[in-house]
Design a protein around this motif. Structure first.
Motif, mmCIF file in Angstrom:
data_model
loop_
_atom_site.group_PDB
_atom_site.id
_atom_site.type_symbol
_atom_site.label_atom_id
_atom_site.label_comp_id
_atom_site.label_asym_id
_atom_site.label_seq_id
_atom_site.Cartn_x
_atom_site.Cartn_y
_atom_site.Cartn_z
ATOM 1 N N ILE A 9 0.563 67.116 -4.349
ATOM 2 C CA ILE A 9 0.325 68.565 -4.352
ATOM 3 C C ILE A 9 0.875 69.129 -3.051
ATOM 4 N N ALA A 10 1.678 70.190 -3.148
ATOM 5 C CA ALA A 10 2.226 70.826 -1.953
ATOM 6 C C ALA A 10 2.279 72.327 -2.197
ATOM 7 N N GLY A 11 2.581 73.080 -1.149
ATOM 8 C CA GLY A 11 2.592 74.533 -1.260
ATOM 9 C C GLY A 11 4.003 75.078 -1.352
ATOM 10 N N GLY A 12 4.352 75.651 -2.489
ATOM 11 C CA GLY A 12 5.660 76.272 -2.664
ATOM 12 C C GLY A 12 6.595 75.399 -3.482
ATOM 13 N N GLU A 13 7.555 76.053 -4.111
ATOM 14 C CA GLU A 13 8.438 75.370 -5.038
ATOM 15 C C GLU A 13 9.358 74.373 -4.325
ATOM 16 N N PHE B 288 -2.042 76.593 -11.418
ATOM 17 C CA PHE B 288 -2.297 75.302 -10.781
ATOM 18 C C PHE B 288 -3.409 74.512 -11.467
ATOM 19 N N ALA B 289 -4.499 75.177 -11.802
ATOM 20 C CA ALA B 289 -5.638 74.456 -12.395
ATOM 21 C C ALA B 289 -5.220 73.758 -13.686
ATOM 22 N N ALA B 290 -4.498 74.485 -14.543
ATOM 23 C CA ALA B 290 -4.069 73.901 -15.815
ATOM 24 C C ALA B 290 -3.013 72.814 -15.590
ATOM 25 N N GLU B 291 -2.144 73.048 -14.626
ATOM 26 C CA GLU B 291 -1.097 72.056 -14.352
ATOM 27 C C GLU B 291 -1.701 70.766 -13.809
ATOM 28 N N LEU B 292 -2.708 70.922 -12.977
ATOM 29 C CA LEU B 292 -3.384 69.723 -12.461
ATOM 30 C C LEU B 292 -4.063 68.966 -13.598
ATOM 31 N N ALA B 293 -4.759 69.692 -14.441
ATOM 32 C CA ALA B 293 -5.448 69.049 -15.566
ATOM 33 C C ALA B 293 -4.444 68.272 -16.423
ATOM 34 N N LEU C 50 -11.585 67.855 -7.644
ATOM 35 C CA LEU C 50 -12.867 67.193 -7.915
ATOM 36 C C LEU C 50 -13.318 67.353 -9.366
ATOM 37 N N ARG C 51 -12.765 68.346 -10.058
ATOM 38 C CA ARG C 51 -13.130 68.490 -11.474
ATOM 39 C C ARG C 51 -12.668 67.298 -12.307
ATOM 40 N N HIS C 52 -11.752 66.506 -11.763
ATOM 41 C CA HIS C 52 -11.107 65.479 -12.578
ATOM 42 C C HIS C 52 -11.360 64.057 -12.104
ATOM 43 N N VAL C 53 -12.245 63.876 -11.147
ATOM 44 C CA VAL C 53 -12.433 62.514 -10.640
ATOM 45 C C VAL C 53 -13.162 61.654 -11.670
ATOM 46 N N ASN C 54 -12.741 60.427 -11.744
ATOM 47 C CA ASN C 54 -13.364 59.461 -12.641
ATOM 48 C C ASN C 54 -14.595 58.824 -12.007
#
Lengths: 353, 353
Positions: free
Chosen positions: B186-190, B213-218, B241-245
């Motif tokens: 994950i970084a900032g900017g294209e 970003f949220a959807a892309e991360l998911a 943190l929404r996606h940690v196993n």
């Protein structure tokens, strides 16, 4: 031949406490639906169990909710889950006989039918059978495995635990001492505070309701805190965190202070500060559910803890309430610190006493 | 004999960047005081060092503050601390000769006198000497030790890291892949996002400034996240943190998003929710400073990472700014994500190029 001569046995009736609706905040009486069901006749391979003791534990609040959790919630309409000590009333199972005593997961009811799956035989001559729900059961194992595997207390280190008269907290303090560490227990109210030193032998005991709690805690940990066994959360934890040492370990087994919470607590947002502390102090924070460690530590636990209980190294206290109908009120008290010791409901007569 | 005939050498002048006052929030120009000092003549056993490269790293923000930290702050009036690559200009030390190149901790200045303590000789034939401040130095070791010792990535697991074009993040992703894990950067900017896959070979690259970003991360972590290497904090971390196993590991080596914070962030209080997640998912959260692992992992790091850099398994990018006077502005940019790659200040000519 009249109908009264027929030998059809009357069905066994079980009284059940079922989840009527998911509670918002503290579980009220309308959370539950209490009533009888007639159990079917036993089939081959089945057992009729009579519940003697029902364990009440904080994790049950999570089972009432459909918020994300490590375990599926109890379905609305189903019997509330829970660990139990049962006696076999009738057996059509080759490995069990009437009168056998077992640990089971029969839930909040008076009777249940089982095919034997998950039953663990108990030997009443070794320890009171109710201890299988406490110091020699899940709470004791939570304390033992979490403290030793995650907390890793070393001789001379300081271990702090809250809810310290509870079955987990009291075992944490005593196991820590058995490993040569110094134990500081925190409980609510003077009676519990006094019991920590007098009954359980903690090195220092604190009452978090004391107006001077912050200062008393600071005085109790002159060398800082090496292990904080987290089972409450909230303001007590915040005070404790002021004193953690570099490389301190924080096993997280419960957060009972927040189980009835209905909304995100008001700010400020304390998470960035906490993460800064984790970084600055090189803390280890590790959540766990005790069954993660059953395979690796279960056998040692049975051997070591049974020995400690037998020789008095580890003492325990039970808070026994009478009758299944008392469970809802007792469970409310558990979440607010009203009980004192391992809370069990005596559902029927204990055949070993 | 006139005074001009005397052979007293003119003193060596060092330009220094000193801490003028402790910054509140972002360090402004008034944080620093830049000026020359005359160094004393060398005594026996001493070396005159010329700084070639100065490393700028996020941890330096902590050194400017007297808030509690893992290291003492720089005193007001003292030279700002920092890792440097130096060349020996003059030696009265038996083990060092003029022209030798070394890693040192000379701080934000052009010259320094040393007695040799803490100097580590560099071999310019093995790697560009500036890499001793980056991929083969403290940032690379932070990535290596934190990922392998705390993150423990297994083949096939998913490792996520933010600030992923930075010297720590880019190494985390590549070392994770070398261990057979899947890396999500994950970084900032294209421009940075594109570099993650094209330059560093991350499996997936995300721009946290993207509105999606949220959807892309998911979508990037269909099997959840097993290791989150935490070096930023803030909103990016909250999404991750929404996606940690269950059993995920979170090494915490930095929280750069909050280093300029001046007050506790507004609520809601996210700490109880975070602790609930730690419990529910049996997470391991572990703060660390890389030097904890020097004794245990330093040798493996040098061997393994040097090999990876030499054979192209691990690639790195440097962001070199010219002149010591550029350091304050460059450091501000570092804390806000403006630089791109390992930030170093070239203070004087590199004798090996």
């Amino acid at each position: 031949m009249t109908s009264s001569d027929q030998t059809t046995p009357s069905p066994v009736r079980s009284t059940q406490v079922r989840l009527a609706q998911r509670p918002v905040g503290e579980p009220g009486d309308d959370t539950y639906d209490i009533g009888p069901v007639d159990l079917p006749a036993l089939a081959d391979g089945q057992l009729l169990l009579r519940v003697v003791y029902l364990s009440l534990d904080p994790y049950m609040r999570g089972r009432m909710s459909d918020a994300p959790s490590y375990a599926a919630p109890v379905a609305v309409g189903d019997v509330m889950e829970g660990g139990t000590v049962v006696v076999v009333e009738e057996s059509r199972h080759p490995e069990w006989s009437a009168g056998d005593v077992a640990l089971s997961y029969s839930g909040w009811q008076t009777h249940a039918i089982s095919d034997g799956t998950g039953l663990r035989r108990l030997d009443p001559s070794r320890a009171p059978i109710s201890t299988a729900l406490g110091v020699l059961g899940m709470p004791g194992f939570t304390a033992y495995a979490g403290l030793l595997e995650i907390g890793k207390p070393q001789a001379g280190e300081t271990v702090v635990v809250a809810a310290a008269t509870g079955p987990v907290g009291s075992a944490v303090g005593q196991v820590a001492q058995a490993r040569g560490a110094r134990s500081v227990g925190i409980a609510g109210g003077e009676a519990k505070r006094a019991a920590l030193t007098e009954e359980f032998g903690f090195d220092v005991a604190l009452d978090h309701r004391s107006p001077d709690f912050a200062a008393e805690l600071a005085a109790a940990v002159p060398d800082g805190i090496d292990v904080y066994f987290e089972n409450v959360g909230g303001p007590v934890t915040r005070e404790v965190l002021r004193h953690v040492n570099t490389y301190a370990r924080i096993p997280v087994c419960g957060l009972v202070s927040s189980y009835n919470a209905t909304s995100a607590p008001e700010g400020p947002d304390r998470l960035p500060g906490f993460m800064g502390l984790v970084l600055r102090k090189s803390l280890t924070v590790r959540g766990f559910i005790q069954n993660e460690f059953t395979a690796s530590h279960g056998r040692d636990f049975v051997r070591e803890m049974s020995g400690w209980v037998a020789d008095g190294t580890v003492r325990y206290r039970e808070d026994v309430v009478q009758g299944l109908e008392s469970a809802p009120e007792a469970f409310r008290g558990l979440l607010t610190g009203k009980n004192f010791g391992k809370l069990v409901v005596q559902v029927s007569e204990d055949p070993t006493r």
